[in-house]
Design a protein around this motif. Sequence first.
Motif, short mmCIF file in Angstrom:
data_model
loop_
_atom_site.label_atom_id
_atom_site.label_comp_id
_atom_site.label_asym_id
_atom_site.label_seq_id
_atom_site.Cartn_x
_atom_site.Cartn_y
_atom_site.Cartn_z
N VAL A 140 0.87 -1.17 0.00
CA VAL A 140 0.00 0.00 0.00
C VAL A 140 0.91 1.22 0.00
N GLU A 141 0.79 2.04 -1.04
CA GLU A 141 1.63 3.24 -1.15
C GLU A 141 0.80 4.48 -0.88
N GLU A 142 1.32 5.34 -0.01
CA GLU A 142 0.65 6.59 0.31
C GLU A 142 1.59 7.76 0.04
N GLU A 143 1.05 8.80 -0.53
CA GLU A 143 1.79 10.05 -0.75
C GLU A 143 0.96 11.20 -0.21
N TYR A 144 1.52 11.96 0.71
CA TYR A 144 0.78 13.05 1.32
C TYR A 144 1.76 14.08 1.88
N TYR A 145 1.20 15.14 2.46
CA TYR A 145 2.02 16.22 3.02
C TYR A 145 1.66 16.40 4.49
N ILE A 146 2.65 16.74 5.29
CA ILE A 146 2.43 17.00 6.71
C ILE A 146 2.93 18.40 7.05
N LEU A 147 2.36 18.99 8.09
CA LEU A 147 2.83 20.29 8.55
C LEU A 147 4.16 20.13 9.28
N LYS A 148 5.10 20.96 8.95
CA LYS A 148 6.38 20.93 9.64
C LYS A 148 6.17 21.24 11.12
N GLY A 149 6.79 20.42 11.95
CA GLY A 149 6.62 20.59 13.39
C GLY A 149 5.41 19.87 13.94
N HIS A 150 4.55 19.36 13.05
CA HIS A 150 3.36 18.61 13.45
C HIS A 150 3.29 17.36 12.57
N LEU A 151 4.14 16.40 12.87
CA LEU A 151 4.34 15.26 11.97
C LEU A 151 3.11 14.38 11.81
N GLU A 152 2.14 14.48 12.72
CA GLU A 152 0.93 13.67 12.63
C GLU A 152 -0.20 14.39 11.91
N THR A 153 0.05 15.62 11.46
CA THR A 153 -1.01 16.43 10.85
C THR A 153 -0.86 16.47 9.34
N LYS A 154 -1.75 15.76 8.63
CA LYS A 154 -1.75 15.80 7.17
C LYS A 154 -2.35 17.12 6.70
N GLY A 196 -2.95 19.04 2.82
CA GLY A 196 -2.75 19.13 1.38
C GLY A 196 -3.14 17.86 0.66
N PRO A 197 -2.66 17.69 -0.59
CA PRO A 197 -3.06 16.56 -1.43
C PRO A 197 -2.68 15.21 -0.81
N TYR A 198 -3.52 14.21 -1.09
CA TYR A 198 -3.29 12.86 -0.58
C TYR A 198 -3.61 11.86 -1.68
N THR A 199 -2.75 10.85 -1.83
CA THR A 199 -2.99 9.76 -2.79
C THR A 199 -2.63 8.43 -2.14
N LYS A 200 -3.50 7.46 -2.31
CA LYS A 200 -3.25 6.11 -1.81
C LYS A 200 -3.43 5.13 -2.96
N THR A 201 -2.43 4.29 -3.17
CA THR A 201 -2.46 3.33 -4.27
C THR A 201 -2.29 1.92 -3.73
N THR A 202 -3.22 1.03 -4.09
CA THR A 202 -3.18 -0.36 -3.65
C THR A 202 -3.43 -1.27 -4.84
N SER A 203 -3.39 -2.57 -4.60
CA SER A 203 -3.63 -3.53 -5.68
C SER A 203 -5.08 -3.52 -6.14
N SER A 232 -7.08 6.06 -4.37
CA SER A 232 -7.92 7.12 -3.83
C SER A 232 -7.14 8.41 -3.80
N THR A 233 -7.82 9.51 -4.11
CA THR A 233 -7.18 10.82 -4.11
C THR A 233 -8.09 11.83 -3.42
N GLY A 234 -7.47 12.77 -2.72
CA GLY A 234 -8.25 13.79 -2.05
C GLY A 234 -7.38 14.83 -1.40
N GLN A 235 -7.93 15.50 -0.41
CA GLN A 235 -7.26 16.62 0.24
C GLN A 235 -7.48 16.56 1.75
#
Length: 218
Positions: free
Chosen positions: A33-47, A49-56, A60-63
Amino acid sequence: MHNYLLAICLLTSLTSLAQETERVVTTTGDPPVEEEYYILKGHLETKQGPYTKTTSYGTSTGQYENNVRAGVWEFYDSRGDLEQKIDFTKHEVVFSKPFKPLAKSWLLENGERKEYTSGTPPVVIGGMSAVARSITRTIRYPAKARKGGHMGDVTISATITKEGAMIDEKIETGPGHGLDEEALRVVQLIDEEWFPLTIDGEAKDARIFMIITFRLSL
């Protein structure tokens, strides 16, 4: 003039803050399962911006806004066909392919089932591919039932809470011979999040009925 300068400073600060993100790419699990997303600097658990998840079984894409899904998210199956579209800001399902195992859903109020004539029924976030993957990956035909040639449909009921969790799974009907218990087991293993029953924009508890079919090749 002072108000004008204050507005410029505020806009500059907000723009800088919006840019303070880091791109993250992760690959986990088997199948991966591959995920690509952005986190706030200094808040590593806070997504943020854009998000993409790719599986077999699909993509899924969103914000994200402050770690919360926002705007319209799109979910595609493994062939690239649109399977579902959900607007998380407006809290509504824009489009979703029918979920075949889902036979019926009821509004649940004070423990009582009630029919509803308008609203959006509960759906699994990500579409039926996610559930189909979970079921096919975990289901096992009971040896005694296979040996005896037993087949049939098992109806399982469950509550989908207004928070999107599936709880209180129960066997309603089935042919027995271990098939009922196996259907219940695989339904309980479904860990996908649900988008709840929504009536007039408000999330509600619901009782759903799912049919799991067991067939032997003759």
